[in-house]
Design a protein around this motif. Structure first.
Motif, PDB file in Angstrom:
ATOM      1  N   ASP A  50       0.867  -1.173   0.000  1.00  0.00           N
ATOM      2  CA  ASP A  50       0.000   0.000   0.000  1.00  0.00           C
ATOM      3  C   ASP A  50       0.910   1.230   0.000  1.00  0.00           C
ATOM      4  OD1 ASP A  50      -2.214   1.618   0.114  1.00  0.00           O
ATOM      5  OD2 ASP A  50      -3.214   0.449   1.654  1.00  0.00           O
ATOM      6  N   MET A  51       0.346   2.406   0.281  1.00  0.00           N
ATOM      7  CA  MET A  51       1.158   3.611   0.238  1.00  0.00           C
ATOM      8  C   MET A  51       2.135   3.686   1.402  1.00  0.00           C
ATOM      9  SD  MET A  51      -1.541   6.499  -1.124  1.00  0.00           S
ATOM     10  CE  MET A  51      -2.937   5.900  -0.186  1.00  0.00           C
ATOM     11  N   LYS A  52       1.731   3.181   2.579  1.00  0.00           N
ATOM     12  CA  LYS A  52       2.584   3.278   3.756  1.00  0.00           C
ATOM     13  C   LYS A  52       2.792   1.930   4.459  1.00  0.00           C
ATOM     14  CE  LYS A  52       2.381   8.088   5.186  1.00  0.00           C
ATOM     15  NZ  LYS A  52       2.180   9.014   6.330  1.00  0.00           N
ATOM     16  N   THR A  53       2.438   0.871   3.806  1.00  0.00           N
ATOM     17  CA  THR A  53       2.626  -0.459   4.389  1.00  0.00           C
ATOM     18  C   THR A  53       2.979  -1.464   3.299  1.00  0.00           C
ATOM     19  OG1 THR A  53       0.254  -0.887   4.211  1.00  0.00           O
ATOM     20  CG2 THR A  53       1.062  -0.106   6.343  1.00  0.00           C
ATOM     21  N   TYR A  86      19.966  -6.674   7.892  1.00  0.00           N
ATOM     22  CA  TYR A  86      19.016  -7.230   8.849  1.00  0.00           C
ATOM     23  C   TYR A  86      18.114  -6.105   9.347  1.00  0.00           C
ATOM     24  CZ  TYR A  86      17.145  -8.894  13.268  1.00  0.00           C
ATOM     25  OH  TYR A  86      16.308  -9.217  14.297  1.00  0.00           O
ATOM     26  N   TYR A  87      16.808  -6.374   9.370  1.00  0.00           N
ATOM     27  CA  TYR A  87      15.853  -5.321   9.676  1.00  0.00           C
ATOM     28  C   TYR A  87      14.959  -5.653  10.869  1.00  0.00           C
ATOM     29  CZ  TYR A  87      11.850  -2.179   9.007  1.00  0.00           C
ATOM     30  OH  TYR A  87      10.857  -1.265   9.196  1.00  0.00           O
ATOM     31  N   ASP A  88      14.445  -6.897  10.927  1.00  0.00           N
ATOM     32  CA  ASP A  88      13.509  -7.243  11.986  1.00  0.00           C
ATOM     33  C   ASP A  88      13.421  -8.760  12.092  1.00  0.00           C
ATOM     34  OD1 ASP A  88      11.720  -6.926  14.000  1.00  0.00           O
ATOM     35  OD2 ASP A  88      10.148  -5.981  12.796  1.00  0.00           O
ATOM     36  N   SER A  89      12.667  -9.232  13.094  1.00  0.00           N
ATOM     37  CA  SER A  89      12.480 -10.669  13.244  1.00  0.00           C
ATOM     38  C   SER A  89      11.081 -10.964  13.771  1.00  0.00           C
ATOM     39  CB  SER A  89      13.523 -11.256  14.198  1.00  0.00           C
ATOM     40  OG  SER A  89      13.323 -10.745  15.512  1.00  0.00           O
ATOM     41  N   VAL A  90      10.602 -12.161  13.432  1.00  0.00           N
ATOM     42  CA  VAL A  90       9.340 -12.681  13.950  1.00  0.00           C
ATOM     43  C   VAL A  90       9.694 -13.846  14.863  1.00  0.00           C
ATOM     44  CG1 VAL A  90       7.128 -13.723  13.386  1.00  0.00           C
ATOM     45  CG2 VAL A  90       8.114 -11.974  11.873  1.00  0.00           C
ATOM     46  N   ASN A 102       7.103   1.013   7.995  1.00  0.00           N
ATOM     47  CA  ASN A 102       8.138   2.038   7.865  1.00  0.00           C
ATOM     48  C   ASN A 102       8.547   2.202   6.394  1.00  0.00           C
ATOM     49  OD1 ASN A 102      10.027   3.956   8.587  1.00  0.00           O
ATOM     50  ND2 ASN A 102      11.604   2.435   9.091  1.00  0.00           N
ATOM     51  N   VAL A 103       7.592   2.549   5.588  1.00  0.00           N
ATOM     52  CA  VAL A 103       7.835   2.767   4.157  1.00  0.00           C
ATOM     53  C   VAL A 103       7.150   4.059   3.741  1.00  0.00           C
ATOM     54  CG1 VAL A 103       8.094   0.319   3.588  1.00  0.00           C
ATOM     55  CG2 VAL A 103       5.817   1.366   3.547  1.00  0.00           C
ATOM     56  N   GLU A 104       7.560   4.544   2.600  1.00  0.00           N
ATOM     57  CA  GLU A 104       6.982   5.773   2.058  1.00  0.00           C
ATOM     58  C   GLU A 104       6.317   5.465   0.722  1.00  0.00           C
ATOM     59  OE1 GLU A 104       9.905   8.804   1.820  1.00  0.00           O
ATOM     60  OE2 GLU A 104      10.453   8.690   3.936  1.00  0.00           O
ATOM     61  N   PRO A 105       5.311   6.278   0.357  1.00  0.00           N
ATOM     62  CA  PRO A 105       4.579   6.005  -0.885  1.00  0.00           C
ATOM     63  C   PRO A 105       5.458   6.159  -2.126  1.00  0.00           C
ATOM     64  CG  PRO A 105       3.343   7.500   0.553  1.00  0.00           C
ATOM     65  CD  PRO A 105       4.719   7.391   1.124  1.00  0.00           C
TER      66      PRO A 105
END
Length: 463
Positions: A50-53, A86-90, A102-105
């Motif tokens: 999406d625009m921000k996800t 490396y950015y994140d983990s589940v 944490n993204v931009e359109p």
């Protein structure tokens, strides 16, 4: 899995796992690569942006050795365009979704995944390039209504996207360098805005941005121009009379304004004083009734249009004056001639058509009487009805054709002698002498009354 099912699951994951991106990611554990560990496999429609996800969905991991899932990411502004960090983990192998907020359109991001066991890590997946959706475009059609009084009207076609929560109205005056927000209207179906309190005959520009429910603001719309309605033109050629009795006549040129409503007439006693509205008029003339002679007023006139706009009027002023009193006569001679008193005066004003002589007689301290002689045409008055030992006082007034009475002349006082001297003088006076000049013989009346009244409507209140 069908696309609709994936979309639903991803939407649900936005709620369940939305906190992942906001938390501080767990540090990456460095371990040896174990090729026997499973490799993350995205579902058929496992990426939704999406625009921000950006949301990911993968197939369930069955291997009990897996403890975590690492996410690697490369942003558009990364220094190394080929390296994923490396950015994140589940931290739960039963999880099958991840949402990055944490993204931009309108930008391109790259992601990769790997599983991690207690003492090893699996193979990293291939890189998935995901481009976020661009911000919404603003409304497709916008229009302005110009020529309104101190306001501008903007209309537009409602946005087609149901994600739109409000419209942001921006304005820029012709002399401004930047846009400013003037309003935000809630509701996608809103399609109109009226901006009030603007300057007259001024240029403004407007544009619209839409705002989604998740606070994403669109690109600006096309720009429309508005010119507000100008003020009516000022009146011209205003004049005020100075020769009308008990009134001042004001005239001015009629306005050419097509949507004319009326004129406002203002008056002041001083040219720089406070002007009071005294009349609203549809004609370009007015007679101002005035109680005083020689009263001076200053006048201004403005034009009011159908929208209530008023023309400038501070720079156009006319001075008017009601007809002043005629000048008072000047008494040239006043003398006692044995059996009569004779007055002579000069005509000091060409407007004079007649004269009034006011006579007051007094014996002792009391019993003063007054007589008014009106309609006198000549500049001489002979009073043959006199009494001995009496004080006589005379004043002369000029009267014009409008019945305006001047201020009084200087008062003349004559004291007659004792009775025996007057009787002797009467015997020595011939009849011919008495009729040499016009003699007005009055009838004595009480004070403030007169029995000789050729002009009954004269105002002698100031006497």
């Amino acid at each position: 899995m069908k696309l609709s099912t994936v979309t639903t699951l991803c939407a649900a994951s936005l709620l369940l796992l939305s906190g992942c991106a906001e938390l501080t990611p767990k540090s990456e554990k460095k371990a040896v690569v174990d090729n026997t560990l499973p490799k993350i496999e995205l579902t058929r429609n496992g990426i939704i942006s999406d625009m921000k996800t950006v949301a990911f969905e993968w197939k369930r991991i069955q291997d009990p050795r897996v403890e975590e899932i690492y996410i690697y990411k490369r942003s558009p502004d990364a220094k190394d365009p080929k390296k994923l960090d490396y950015y994140d983990s589940v931290e739960n192998r039963y999880a099958t979704h991840y949402v990055d907020r944490n993204v931009e359109p309108g930008k391109l991001y790259s992601y990769a995944f790997r599983v991690v066991s207690e003492d090893a890590e699996g193979r990293q997946t291939r890189t998935f390039d995901v481009k976020t959706r661009p911000v919404l475009k603003s409304v497709a059609w916008i229009h302005s209504i110009a020529g309104l009084p101190r306001m501008a009207k903007i209309i537009w076609r409602p946005h087609v996207s149901e994600r739109v929560a409000s419209y942001i109205i921006q304005r820029r005056a012709i002399e401004d360098d930047e846009w400013s927000k003037v309003a935000e209207l809630d509701g996608r179906l809103n399609a109109e805005y009226i901006d009030e309190g603007l300057d007259d005959n001024h240029v403004y520009f407007y544009r619209i941005k839409v705002k989604t429910y998740d606070d994403i603001i669109s690109t600006p719309s096309d720009v429309v121009k508005v010119v507000t309605k100008p003020l009516p033109p000022s009146i011209e050629n205003i004049t005020a009379s100075k020769d009308v009795p008990k009134a001042i006549k004001i005239r001015w040129s009629a306005t050419p304004l097509k949507d004319f409503d009326h004129y406002n007439l203002y008056r002041s006693e001083d040219v720089d004083g406070s002007y009071e509205l005294i009349a609203k008029l549809h004609n370009n003339s007015f007679v101002d009734k005035v109680d005083e002679d020689g009263k001076v007023y200053f006048y201004k006139v403005s034009v009011i249009d159908k929208d209530g706009l008023e023309s400038p009027y501070d720079n156009t002023t006319a001075m008017g004056m009601s007809l002043p009193k005629p000048k008072a006569p000047t008494i040239l001679e006043a003398k006692f001639m044995g059996s009569r008193i004779e007055l002579k005066w000069s005509n000091t004003d060409p407007r004079t058509v007649s004269y009034v002589v006011v006579k007051k007689s007094q014996k002792g301290w009391f019993d003063e009487k007054r007589e008014d002689f009106k309609g006198i045409k000549r500049t001489r008055f002979i009073d043959s009805k006199i009494e001995p030992d009496t004080l006589y006082k005379y004043k002369v007034y000029s009267v014009d054709a409008n019945g305006i009475v001047s201020k009084p002349s200087t008062e003349i006082q004559i004291q007659t002698p004792e009775s025996n001297k007057i009787i002797k003088a009467q015997k020595e006076t011939s009849k011919a002498d008495v009729v040499v000049e016009q003699i007005v013989t009055p009838t004595t009346v009480e004070e403030e009354k007169s029995t000789v009244s050729p002009i009954d409507d004269l105002d002698l209140n100031e006497i």
